[in-house]
Design an enzyme around this catalytic site. Structure first.
Site, PDB file in Angstrom:
ATOM      1  N   TYR A   1      38.021  24.162 -18.347  1.00  0.00           N
ATOM      2  CA  TYR A   1      38.009  25.200 -17.750  1.00  0.00           C
ATOM      3  C   TYR A   1      36.688  25.326 -17.024  1.00  0.00           C
ATOM      4  O   TYR A   1      36.685  26.075 -15.957  1.00  0.00           O
ATOM      5  CB  TYR A   1      38.273  26.259 -18.623  1.00  0.00           C
ATOM      6  CG  TYR A   1      39.307  26.535 -18.980  1.00  0.00           C
ATOM      7  CD1 TYR A   1      40.379  25.840 -19.737  1.00  0.00           C
ATOM      8  CD2 TYR A   1      39.825  28.166 -18.568  1.00  0.00           C
ATOM      9  CE1 TYR A   1      41.706  26.175 -19.956  1.00  0.00           C
ATOM     10  CE2 TYR A   1      41.215  28.520 -18.991  1.00  0.00           C
ATOM     11  CZ  TYR A   1      42.146  27.692 -19.658  1.00  0.00           C
ATOM     12  OH  TYR A   1      43.329  27.842 -20.186  1.00  0.00           O
ATOM     13  N   LYS A  10      42.272  15.097 -29.130  1.00  0.00           N
ATOM     14  CA  LYS A  10      43.067  14.007 -28.401  1.00  0.00           C
ATOM     15  C   LYS A  10      42.078  12.693 -28.679  1.00  0.00           C
ATOM     16  O   LYS A  10      41.727  11.930 -27.374  1.00  0.00           O
ATOM     17  CB  LYS A  10      43.488  14.219 -27.014  1.00  0.00           C
ATOM     18  CG  LYS A  10      44.375  13.465 -26.407  1.00  0.00           C
ATOM     19  CD  LYS A  10      45.781  13.227 -27.049  1.00  0.00           C
ATOM     20  CE  LYS A  10      46.760  12.021 -26.468  1.00  0.00           C
ATOM     21  NZ  LYS A  10      47.792  11.940 -27.219  1.00  0.00           N
ATOM     22  N   ASP A  60      49.248  16.603 -29.281  1.00  0.00           N
ATOM     23  CA  ASP A  60      50.635  16.306 -29.191  1.00  0.00           C
ATOM     24  C   ASP A  60      51.516  16.337 -30.506  1.00  0.00           C
ATOM     25  O   ASP A  60      52.353  17.031 -30.429  1.00  0.00           O
ATOM     26  CB  ASP A  60      50.892  14.836 -28.392  1.00  0.00           C
ATOM     27  CG  ASP A  60      50.353  13.615 -29.030  1.00  0.00           C
ATOM     28  OD1 ASP A  60      49.530  13.950 -29.815  1.00  0.00           O
ATOM     29  OD2 ASP A  60      50.562  12.492 -28.829  1.00  0.00           O
ATOM     30  N   ASP A  68      44.438  27.111 -25.404  1.00  0.00           N
ATOM     31  CA  ASP A  68      45.428  27.903 -24.515  1.00  0.00           C
ATOM     32  C   ASP A  68      46.640  27.557 -24.680  1.00  0.00           C
ATOM     33  O   ASP A  68      47.540  28.622 -24.928  1.00  0.00           O
ATOM     34  CB  ASP A  68      44.909  27.770 -23.157  1.00  0.00           C
ATOM     35  CG  ASP A  68      45.613  28.450 -22.133  1.00  0.00           C
ATOM     36  OD1 ASP A  68      45.693  29.594 -22.305  1.00  0.00           O
ATOM     37  OD2 ASP A  68      46.283  28.061 -21.010  1.00  0.00           O
ATOM     38  N   ASP A 118      49.765  30.041 -27.202  1.00  0.00           N
ATOM     39  CA  ASP A 118      51.088  30.520 -26.640  1.00  0.00           C
ATOM     40  C   ASP A 118      52.163  29.930 -27.589  1.00  0.00           C
ATOM     41  O   ASP A 118      53.268  30.591 -27.827  1.00  0.00           O
ATOM     42  CB  ASP A 118      51.347  29.925 -25.108  1.00  0.00           C
ATOM     43  CG  ASP A 118      50.754  31.138 -24.138  1.00  0.00           C
ATOM     44  OD1 ASP A 118      49.783  31.707 -24.570  1.00  0.00           O
ATOM     45  OD2 ASP A 118      51.326  31.090 -23.097  1.00  0.00           O
TER      46      ASP A 118
END
Ligand code: IPM
Ligand code: MG
Length: 430
Positions: free
Chosen positions: A181, A232, A264, A288, A292
């Protein structure tokens, strides 16, 4: 402590307290309000309603905060400032200096939502989202706590099968001021073939990982003692360092069980068997996305609050949902995520745990009485709009006063939100 506040209660006509604001929904709750004569504490809260449904949900949350505060003997002064699209329209920038300064000088910041179709095609520095990112950066709130619990009352609203969803109670600890970000270099350019490119940088320094890891371990320690770090590390160097530092910090928390998961797989496990998770710690972008996803397990993103805190200074509290421009201004929004964000503000930002527990109890009571906004509606429940939902929460806050001694409603064990929200106050203001 709570019981002694109860003893100080005396009864006053509501009008005295709220002056001319008689159309205020609080006034509909009851004509007599028990309040403490002299507020024991005063706080300043910066209100940033923002865009879309932001102003509607903030208005409800402010009323709930005021009523709860009056019962608990706390007084709030509000400073309302523009942010996001609202600020762009008023001042030409998404985060006016005055808004950031006011926020920095307050005890806590409550944000509604930012963004909308109108500003979607703006250049990056003129996007509402840029205002929010600068606010997080300016307040240095690097730790974002996003609890997701499936309430028994709402298990049917989950998109997952009942047996998969029921009992889920997890906390996503998202790093909020670093990673892709904010990483540099970033930008738009041209490659050697003359083709346009866009590029960003996922970068973390050790100290950024260490400080978010410590908050996550502390959080897990106060919950069920399990921390899953999501990265990751099979592909990204930034994740390799992430994993190394999280493992190093783990030695400070031998009582917490640490595991690692690739992002993942985490995305898959969240819908396969979400009950395996207690506390999740992850970087900005993965947090983020996964928060959700986690919100859907609970039934609606309209239910999920968040707290963003730093090492010092005011915290930033906001529902995790966006500005929902499709339903803005139609009285359809679910205000409960913002009401629960106020509970987090009280608990994490100000250390006012009793007041926070009152609000959580009131939200549960409102749901128990069958009230639902459209996003969490199921047949047999009562469909209400944003304002009416707010009025029902106020009734529930109000009904706790004579119905239960303070020590009963204030007990954290009574609150099904307790496990989700009951982590340390990393930024105590008291
Ligand atoms: C969130 C939002 C923001 C983010 C946007 C609005 C900038 O999606 O708080 O999750 O990406 O952090
Ligand atoms: Mg998001």
């Amino acid at each position: 402590m709570a019981a002694s506040h109860c003893l100080q209660l005396n009864c006053k006509p509501l009008a005295n307290k709220f002056g001319k604001l008689s159309p205020n929904p609080i006034a509909k709750v009851s004509s007599i309000r028990c309040s403490v004569t002299t507020p024991r504490k005063r706080y300043t809260v910066t209100l940033l309603p923002g865009d879309g449904i932001g102003p509607e949900v903030i208005s409800v949350a402010k009323n709930v905060l005021n009523l709860t505060a009056s019962i608990e003997g706390i007084q709030f002064e509000y400073k309302e400032r523009p942010v996001g699209g609202a600020a762009l329209d008023l001042t030409g920038v998404p985060l006016p200096e005055e808004t950031l300064l006011t926020a920095k000088q307050s005890d806590a910041v409550l944000l509604g939502a930012i963004g909308g179709y109108k500003w979607d095609n703006n250049e990056k520095h003129l996007k509402p989202e840029t205002g929010l990112l600068h606010l997080r950066e300016g307040l240095k709130v690097f730790a974002n706590l996003r609890p997701a619990s499936v309430l028994p009352q709402l298990v049917d609203a989950s998109t997952l099968k009942k047996e998969v969803a029921e009992g889920v109670d997890l906390m996503v600890v998202r790093e909020l001021t670093g990673g892709i970000y904010f990483g540099k270099p970033r930008g738009l350019g041209t490659n050697e073939n003359g083709e346009q490119i866009g590029f960003n940088t996922e970068v973390y320094a050790s100290f950024e990982i260490d400080r978010i890891a410590r908050i996550a371990f502390e959080t897990a320690r106060k919950r069920r003692g399990k921390l899953c770090s999501v990265d990751k590390a099979n592909v990204l160097e930034a994740s390799m360092l992430w994993r190394k530092r999280v493992n190093a910090i783990a030695s400070e928390f031998p009582d917490v069980e640490l595991s690692h998961m690739y992002v993942d797989n985490a995305a898959m496990q969240l819908v396969r068997n979400p009950k395996q998770f207690d506390t999740i710690v992850t970087n900005n972008i993965f947090g983020d996305i996964l928060s959700d996803e986690a919100s859907m397990i609970t039934g609606s993103i309209g239910m999920l609050p968040s707290a963003s805190v730093g090492e010092s200074g005011p915290g930033l509290f906001e529902p995790i949902h966006g500005s929902a421009p499709d339903i803005a201004g139609q009285d359809k929004a679910n205000p409960l995520a913002t009401v629960l964000s106020v509970a987090m503000l009280l608990k994490y930002g100000l250390g006012e745990v009793n007041a926070a527990n009152r609000i959580e109890a009131a939200v549960l009571d409102t749901l128990n009485r069958g009230f639902r906004t459209g996003d969490i509606y199921s047949p047999g429940t009562k469909l209400v709009g944003c304002k009416e939902m707010g009025e029902e929460v106020l009734k529930s806050v109000d009904s706790q006063v004579p119905a239960a001694p303070c020590h009963a409603v204030c007990s954290s064990e009574d609150s099904p939100f307790a496990a989700a929200l009951d982590s340390p106050n990393p930024n105590p203001k008291t």
